[in-house]
Design a protein around this motif. Structure first.
Motif, PDB file in Angstrom:
ATOM      1  N   ASP A  30      35.709  36.085  37.823  1.00  0.00           N
ATOM      2  CA  ASP A  30      36.804  35.383  37.151  1.00  0.00           C
ATOM      3  C   ASP A  30      36.297  34.304  36.191  1.00  0.00           C
ATOM      4  O   ASP A  30      37.043  33.837  35.330  1.00  0.00           O
ATOM      5  CB  ASP A  30      37.751  34.758  38.196  1.00  0.00           C
ATOM      6  CG  ASP A  30      38.975  34.136  37.539  1.00  0.00           C
ATOM      7  OD1 ASP A  30      39.668  34.852  36.806  1.00  0.00           O
ATOM      8  OD2 ASP A  30      39.209  32.921  37.738  1.00  0.00           O
ATOM      9  N   VAL A  42      49.822  42.377  37.920  1.00  0.00           N
ATOM     10  CA  VAL A  42      50.407  43.567  38.525  1.00  0.00           C
ATOM     11  C   VAL A  42      51.704  43.206  39.240  1.00  0.00           C
ATOM     12  O   VAL A  42      51.730  42.287  40.067  1.00  0.00           O
ATOM     13  CB  VAL A  42      49.417  44.205  39.524  1.00  0.00           C
ATOM     14  CG1 VAL A  42      50.039  45.420  40.209  1.00  0.00           C
ATOM     15  CG2 VAL A  42      48.124  44.602  38.813  1.00  0.00           C
ATOM     16  N   LEU A  43      52.768  43.922  38.896  1.00  0.00           N
ATOM     17  CA  LEU A  43      54.022  43.773  39.636  1.00  0.00           C
ATOM     18  C   LEU A  43      53.886  44.574  40.921  1.00  0.00           C
ATOM     19  O   LEU A  43      53.508  45.753  40.892  1.00  0.00           O
ATOM     20  CB  LEU A  43      55.203  44.309  38.815  1.00  0.00           C
ATOM     21  CG  LEU A  43      56.559  44.173  39.531  1.00  0.00           C
ATOM     22  CD1 LEU A  43      57.028  42.728  39.538  1.00  0.00           C
ATOM     23  CD2 LEU A  43      57.608  45.073  38.881  1.00  0.00           C
ATOM     24  N   ARG A  44      54.201  43.938  42.032  1.00  0.00           N
ATOM     25  CA  ARG A  44      54.000  44.606  43.320  1.00  0.00           C
ATOM     26  C   ARG A  44      55.324  44.896  44.003  1.00  0.00           C
ATOM     27  O   ARG A  44      56.263  44.114  43.900  1.00  0.00           O
ATOM     28  CB  ARG A  44      53.090  43.754  44.204  1.00  0.00           C
ATOM     29  CG  ARG A  44      51.730  43.566  43.535  1.00  0.00           C
ATOM     30  CD  ARG A  44      50.633  43.139  44.474  1.00  0.00           C
ATOM     31  NE  ARG A  44      49.379  43.044  43.716  1.00  0.00           N
ATOM     32  CZ  ARG A  44      48.536  44.073  43.552  1.00  0.00           C
ATOM     33  NH1 ARG A  44      48.793  45.238  44.105  1.00  0.00           N
ATOM     34  NH2 ARG A  44      47.437  43.927  42.837  1.00  0.00           N
ATOM     35  N   ALA A 122      48.732  33.329  32.652  1.00  0.00           N
ATOM     36  CA  ALA A 122      50.035  32.741  32.978  1.00  0.00           C
ATOM     37  C   ALA A 122      51.160  33.521  32.306  1.00  0.00           C
ATOM     38  O   ALA A 122      52.206  33.768  32.915  1.00  0.00           O
ATOM     39  CB  ALA A 122      50.063  31.271  32.538  1.00  0.00           C
ATOM     40  N   GLU A 123      50.942  33.933  31.059  1.00  0.00           N
ATOM     41  CA  GLU A 123      51.977  34.706  30.360  1.00  0.00           C
ATOM     42  C   GLU A 123      52.171  36.076  31.007  1.00  0.00           C
ATOM     43  O   GLU A 123      53.295  36.578  31.109  1.00  0.00           O
ATOM     44  CB  GLU A 123      51.600  34.857  28.873  1.00  0.00           C
ATOM     45  CG  GLU A 123      51.817  33.571  28.089  1.00  0.00           C
ATOM     46  CD  GLU A 123      51.173  33.594  26.690  1.00  0.00           C
ATOM     47  OE1 GLU A 123      51.764  33.022  25.777  1.00  0.00           O
ATOM     48  OE2 GLU A 123      50.081  34.178  26.530  1.00  0.00           O
ATOM     49  N   GLU A 125      51.680  36.735  34.138  1.00  0.00           N
ATOM     50  CA  GLU A 125      52.376  36.439  35.395  1.00  0.00           C
ATOM     51  C   GLU A 125      53.864  36.179  35.140  1.00  0.00           C
ATOM     52  O   GLU A 125      54.730  36.679  35.858  1.00  0.00           O
ATOM     53  CB  GLU A 125      51.716  35.194  36.012  1.00  0.00           C
ATOM     54  CG  GLU A 125      51.896  35.041  37.482  1.00  0.00           C
ATOM     55  CD  GLU A 125      51.091  36.066  38.259  1.00  0.00           C
ATOM     56  OE1 GLU A 125      49.889  36.220  37.983  1.00  0.00           O
ATOM     57  OE2 GLU A 125      51.684  36.713  39.130  1.00  0.00           O
ATOM     58  N   ASP A 126      54.141  35.393  34.108  1.00  0.00           N
ATOM     59  CA  ASP A 126      55.527  35.066  33.768  1.00  0.00           C
ATOM     60  C   ASP A 126      56.345  36.327  33.516  1.00  0.00           C
ATOM     61  O   ASP A 126      57.503  36.423  33.917  1.00  0.00           O
ATOM     62  CB  ASP A 126      55.580  34.213  32.484  1.00  0.00           C
ATOM     63  CG  ASP A 126      55.155  32.769  32.729  1.00  0.00           C
ATOM     64  OD1 ASP A 126      55.027  32.384  33.905  1.00  0.00           O
ATOM     65  OD2 ASP A 126      54.959  32.046  31.729  1.00  0.00           O
ATOM     66  N   LEU A 128      56.137  39.232  34.701  1.00  0.00           N
ATOM     67  CA  LEU A 128      56.433  40.087  35.854  1.00  0.00           C
ATOM     68  C   LEU A 128      57.880  39.948  36.290  1.00  0.00           C
ATOM     69  O   LEU A 128      58.535  40.919  36.670  1.00  0.00           O
ATOM     70  CB  LEU A 128      55.514  39.732  37.032  1.00  0.00           C
ATOM     71  CG  LEU A 128      54.018  40.020  36.869  1.00  0.00           C
ATOM     72  CD1 LEU A 128      53.275  39.576  38.120  1.00  0.00           C
ATOM     73  CD2 LEU A 128      53.774  41.495  36.601  1.00  0.00           C
ATOM     74  N   ALA A 129      58.388  38.715  36.202  1.00  0.00           N
ATOM     75  CA  ALA A 129      59.749  38.447  36.684  1.00  0.00           C
ATOM     76  C   ALA A 129      60.800  39.141  35.821  1.00  0.00           C
ATOM     77  O   ALA A 129      61.947  39.298  36.244  1.00  0.00           O
ATOM     78  CB  ALA A 129      59.987  36.936  36.715  1.00  0.00           C
ATOM     79  N   SER A 286      45.949  36.989  42.856  1.00  0.00           N
ATOM     80  CA  SER A 286      46.298  35.770  43.573  1.00  0.00           C
ATOM     81  C   SER A 286      46.010  35.997  45.055  1.00  0.00           C
ATOM     82  O   SER A 286      45.797  37.128  45.485  1.00  0.00           O
ATOM     83  CB  SER A 286      47.784  35.462  43.383  1.00  0.00           C
ATOM     84  OG  SER A 286      48.553  36.456  44.056  1.00  0.00           O
ATOM     85  N   SER A 288      48.121  35.769  47.401  1.00  0.00           N
ATOM     86  CA  SER A 288      49.218  36.587  47.946  1.00  0.00           C
ATOM     87  C   SER A 288      48.914  38.065  47.773  1.00  0.00           C
ATOM     88  O   SER A 288      49.179  38.877  48.662  1.00  0.00           O
ATOM     89  CB  SER A 288      50.529  36.286  47.218  1.00  0.00           C
ATOM     90  OG  SER A 288      50.823  34.938  47.285  1.00  0.00           O
ATOM     91  N   GLU A 289      48.366  38.404  46.625  1.00  0.00           N
ATOM     92  CA  GLU A 289      48.027  39.808  46.383  1.00  0.00           C
ATOM     93  C   GLU A 289      46.900  40.268  47.293  1.00  0.00           C
ATOM     94  O   GLU A 289      46.925  41.381  47.802  1.00  0.00           O
ATOM     95  CB  GLU A 289      47.629  40.010  44.915  1.00  0.00           C
ATOM     96  CG  GLU A 289      48.788  39.868  43.949  1.00  0.00           C
ATOM     97  CD  GLU A 289      48.324  40.049  42.513  1.00  0.00           C
ATOM     98  OE1 GLU A 289      47.793  39.071  41.947  1.00  0.00           O
ATOM     99  OE2 GLU A 289      48.487  41.140  41.969  1.00  0.00           O
TER     100      GLU A 289
END
Lengths: 813, 231
Positions: A30, A42-44, A122-123, A125-126, A128-129, A286, A288-289
């Motif tokens: 990273d 990745v959308l999970r 960040a973009e 990630e944003d 995904l929603a 992340s 969480s992932e």
């Protein structure tokens, strides 16, 4: 003077790796950035089992910084890409396609559904929603026995079954022992138990990450992986990329513990996206992932039957396992329980043995290797059973073990599961451990506490373990249908200035290979430790290898280094003879110098290396190089062993367990660096103890992982562990020239049953003969109150924390 | 549990403001207390004046220099990092951790969990240890930040770094930068009276390699050496 008089092997050298790790110069994947780098997110899936009705990515594509949003239909329209499983344990194994992104159906909560490419992480990630996925629920398959029940809904409808494979070994059929059913039928004593190996999360500190650069001459991938070589070959096969056009680099990797033995959908995804866009891409997950999508470990139900005579002689062992694969098969997932098949008989002379394992699909995160992989499960099973049998017979549990174990003068010993243990001395390790532990004194205290009805009871847990490591002889792997060999590669480059580069196929991620390999080479070639540089983890410099897992690095990769060094010396010898104008036979090599026997005439290998570089005056026909490489295929596994003793105090009013002392005496054969060995033991113990007391991956009834944070999934902290008393005995392996056996998994394999045996021993007089792991205060308290049947039943919790609030069922069942 | 939230959606930039004044104390013994994220803040209030310091967050409401910054807008934050004055222009939601790693190129500080549970991102702010994933860069306007890169002076390692090497207090190095920073503060705070005390006060920094026994020895050793020097 280039000789080193004091041997390097055996010295507690401080690690070469330390300088960069301690100053923040660690090169994690990273950390890398490249010109024009774009980021993936990745959308999970939120659902554990559902049809994907539709995926609307239009809004996400309009989000700031977003370059593209892809689904499976974009990346793999034909649906032809499947993630590789390298261990088809049976010819008829049921094997679902594991897509790069879910295609038509999601099979566990956490499976990738879509991927966003954006200018910043960040973009990405944003955005995904803004992806809208419509799911149509399918019945969620959870729990091994539920999944196998008649008429159970199926994880993969097209397979027609939730059964992945059934794998059996029977000593009667194999001719290596008797018939276990007969042994059970004729036994004076039979003890049956069912144990549950809860699901664990490897939880390495560095989340998984990869960077792909499609603009380089070779398609280059950096990845936080344990297996750069396997990844390269598998990625090439999976995507049809010519293997020579792909380069994989594992830079500094922040821990693996088996959790990074994988070929990830995200790695394949990154390759696909990078090639599609012609831009370098980065994916970093992340936490969480990691928790929901990186493979989990363990998760078995073990039904064990042990048969014995009244005098304690074990006459048979029957093992029936159910093993949860999760929703798909990992790289070596189906084979993990099979690695245990040869280890349930452990250090004991068991005349009849039967092993059967049924692998099962459920709608959960897939399982695969986690530190020990199959062997901790086996060791737990047999070591718990020995304690249960001892209790049944009214025998001291150590006495029972001693009665049955292989004596030191019986090696080499071929076991009922057909392995040949080359060496060991269980008596010596045990004697030392008993002294350090004060076994008799603690037994006395235990009696006193029982007599006076102390609210805090004391228990003693034993684990006399062995493991098969140094994976593995290629022919054995072949006989087990494993998809590769088990050799390892090493190369030694003798540089003009006398410095040495060592290339190894073992890719380290915290184990200290750079130090240990330098010590080995310093001894072999007689060059200073600091003159050796170890190169690994980049398929461009280290083109050949089978990577790091199964405690194999030293016992296989280290031996390859020895073999390469032997070749360097063999190449140098004619040149040295030529330089000193003598016959080769007159030369002897020691401490880095070729000496003409019976004279004081000598030359150093580093001078010979320079002469080879100059090449002005070489023997006729000699190529101007001392560089050498070797591929070593071990003839046998290695079998470290040890005796672990745990004293646990159990507060009978609260169920709290306090580990009062933990003593282990391990025999890992010859030791290259005692400092590194000690560290590996500590780490192994902690992970094994954590399985016993703290960690559990829990899914709720919808298949959602409720222990998906470190507030729920309890990795032990400094405050949660005792100081360990460690010591070693040294019985050298007879199957490799260094006499080494491997140490990476020993602590984890041994410690879990030692702790559980100690806790059960503390409360056995209160009617408890088992408590399911992890032994949380609540489970221990319930066991004391209600006896075995209720232990770990409904209400079993994940040790507290956030997710368990939502968990009404508890347990991965 | 059913949720319409994408599972990946609470990853980066999930914000849990730390107690700016007492970050270390507030988190160390309470790892297992619940750390709940409200999700990415749409807008935050920041102190406009440079050098307002970490206390600005707490006192912001009564401060006339306060202005509101919307989502997508950026703020200039001046920091002293490892003794050097550095300025970064970041969205208000950017954590100190991301500012260090991604904007200032200081990748020594690690992101292990991004929500204050593992401690890999521990840095010193004004000499106190904090988890840099739990504080926004804008909350640290004018603050003095020390990261693992700033501990050694030239080639001379900090005594805690030396002690970690001497005691083999790490393996993969993933948690090590955080452990080191935490250890420096732990010694400074005087929480090194016994092994048990060190274990308790280092318990906010997880090590999956579990080098704890050696970490404790290293912290004790460095603390003892420090005492000798002071005498």
């Amino acid at each position: 003077m280039t000789s080193t008089l004091e041997p390097e092997v055996g010295r507690a050298r401080l690690r070469k790796e330390d300088a960069r790790l301690i100053t923040g110069r660690t090169r994690w994947t990273d950390n890398f950035t490249l010109p024009g780098l774009v980021h993936l997110a990745v959308l999970r899936s939120t659902e554990a089992h559902a049809k994907i009705v539709s995926i609307d990515t239009s809004a996400a594509k309009e989000m700031p910084g977003v370059l593209a949003v892809y689904t499976a239909d974009d990346l793999d329209p034909e649906g032809s890409i499947g993630m590789p499983c390298a261990w088809p344990i049976t010819p008829d194994m049921a094997s679902p396609r594991r897509p790069v992104l879910a295609q038509g159906e999601v099979n566990f909560a956490g499976e990738g559904v879509a991927v966003v490419v954006a200018r910043s992480a960040a973009e990405a990630e944003d955005a995904l929603a803004s992806i809208d996925v419509e799911y149509e629920d399918l019945p969620v398959v959870l729990g091994l026995e539920n999944a196998l029940a008649e008429g159970a809904p199926l994880v993969h409808e097209d397979l027609g079954t939730n059964r992945n494979a059934v794998w059996k070994f029977d000593s009667g059929e194999a001719g290596s022992g008797g018939d276990v059913e007969q042994a059970i039928a004729e036994a004076e004593v039979v003890v049956k138990r069912r144990f549950r190996q809860q699901r664990l999360v490897p939880a390495f500190m560095e989340p998984r990450s990869c960077v792909v650069d499609p603009t380089a001459a070779q398609l280059t991938m950096w990845s936080a992986t344990q297996v750069p070589h396997i990844l390269k070959t598998m990625a090439a096969l999976t995507l049809g990329i010519p293997e020579h056009k792909l380069r994989v680099i594992a830079p500094d990797v922040g821990g693996g513990f088996g959790g990074k033995i994988a070929v990830l959908p995200e790695e394949i995804m990154a390759l696909l996206v990078a090639r599609k866009l012609g831009k370098p891409v980065k994916w970093t997950e992340s936490r969480s992932e990691t928790m929901v999508a990186a493979h989990h470990g363990r998760d078995q139900i073990q039904d064990l039957t042990i048969a014995a005579r009244r005098d304690g002689t074990v006459t048979g062992l029957k093992v029936e396992l159910l093993a949860d694969m999760g929703a798909y098969l990992g790289l070596v997932g189906p084979g993990v329980p099979i690695l245990g098949a040869f280890m349930f008989n452990a250090i004991y002379k068991i005349p009849a043995y039967h092993f059967a394992c049924t692998n099962v699909f459920t709608n959960t995160t897939l399982t695969d290797a986690y530190r020990g992989a199959g062997r901790p499960e086996a060791t737990f099973g047999i070591e718990r059973m020995m304690d249960e049998l001892a209790a049944e017979l009214g025998m001291d549990p150590m006495e029972l073990r001693e009665k049955n174990w292989i004596k030191h003068d019986e090696f080499p010993y071929t076991t009922v599961s057909t392995l040949t243990y080359d060496s060991g001395n269980y008596e010596a390790a045990t004697e030392r451990a008993m002294q350090l532990f004060d076994y008799e004194g603690l037994r006395r205290e235990q009696r006193e506490r029982r007599e006076r009805g102390d609210t805090v009871q004391l228990g003693i847990g034993i684990s006399t373990f062995t493991e098969m490591c140094g994976l593995a002889p290629s022919r054995v792997l072949g006989s087990l249908d494993y998809g590769a060999g088990g050799w390892e590669h090493a190369a030694i480059r003798m540089l003009p200035t006398g410095k040495v580069e060592v290339v190894t196929g073992s890719s380290a991620h915290g184990q200290g290979h750079e130090t240990a390999w330098s010590q080995i080479v310093a001894d072999q070639l007689g060059v200073p430790f600091d003159d050796v540089e170890v190169l690994h983890g980049d398929t461009q410099s280290s083109h050949k290898g089978l990577d790091t897992y199964g405690s194999r690095s030293l016992a296989v990769g280290g031996i390859a280094v020895v073999k390469a060094a032997e070749k360097v010396i063999a190449k140098a010898k004619p040149l040295a003879a030529h330089m000193m104008e003598c016959a080769e036979d007159d030369l002897e090599f020691a401490n880095g110098r070729f000496t003409v026997r019976g004279t004081d005439k000598s030359t150093g290998i580093q001078d010979v290396a320079f002469a080879a570089f100059m090449a002005h005056d070489l023997p006729e026909g000699m190529e101007p190089s001392l560089d050498s490489e070797a591929v070593y295929d071990p003839e046998n596994f290695s079998f470290p062993h040890g005796t672990h003793l745990c004293a646990a105090e159990v507060d009978t009013e609260t169920g709290r367990v306090h580990l009062r002392s933990y003593v282990c005496v391990d025999d890992v054969g010859a030791v290259v660096n005692p400092l590194i060995v000690e560290g590996q033991i500590h780490g192994g113990l902690a992970q094994g103890i954590a399985q016993a007391l703290y960690e559990e991956a829990v899914f709720d009834e919808f298949g959602t992982l409720t222990s998906g944070t470190f507030a729920d999934y309890l990795l032990p902290s400094a405050a949660d562990l005792p100081s360990f008393t460690t010591d070693r005995t040294e019985t050298r392996s007879t199957t490799n020239p260094l006499g080494v056996k491997g140490v990476g998994e020993a602590g984890t394999i041994a410690s879990t049953p030692a702790v559980v045996n100690a806790v059960v021993d503390a409360v056995r007089h209160l009617g408890v003969d088992d408590i399911e792991m992890p032994l949380t205060p609540m489970r221990v308290w319930q066991a004391i109150r209600t006896g075995r049947s209720a232990a770990g039943g409904p209400g079993a919790e994940a040790g507290g924390g956030l997710g368990s609030i939502d968990s009404t069922q508890g347990g991965a069942r | 549990m059913r949720s319409d939230e994408p599972m990946g959606g609470f990853a980066d930039d999930a914000l849990v403001p730390a107690d700016g004044e007492h970050g270390a104390e507030a988190f160390m013994p309470t790892r297992r207390t619940v750390l709940v994220s409200a999700g990415a803040a749409a807008a935050v209030t920041v102190a406009a004046g440079k050098g307002a310091g970490g206390a600005a967050w707490a006192s912001a409401a009564g401060d006339t220099r306060v202005r509101t910054v919307g989502a997508g807008e950026s703020v200039e934050v001046a920091l002293s990092v490892n003794g050097q004055r550095r300025t970064v222009t970041v969205e208000p939601r950017v954590t100190l951790l991301d500012a260090l790693r991604e904007r200032l190129g200081l990748t020594g500080t690690k992101k292990g969990c991004d929500r204050g549970e593992c401690g890999a991102c521990t840095v010193l702010v004004g000499g106190e240890r904090i988890k840099s994933c739990l504080t926004l860069a804008v909350m640290r306007q004018g603050a003095e930040v020390t990261t693992v890169e700033g501990l050694a002076s030239g080639d001379e390692l900090h005594p805690v770094q030396e002690a970690f090497i001497r005691h083999d207090a790490f393996q993969c190095g993933g948690c090590t930068p955080g452990q080191i920073m935490s250890a420096v503060a732990c010694i400074d705070e005087g929480h090194t009276g016994s092994d048990a005390e060190i274990r308790e006060w280092m318990s906010g920094n997880l090590c999956r390699c579990a080098a704890y026994q050696n970490i404790v020895a290293a912290v004790q050793d460095a603390a003892d050496a420090g005492k000798k020097v002071r005498r």
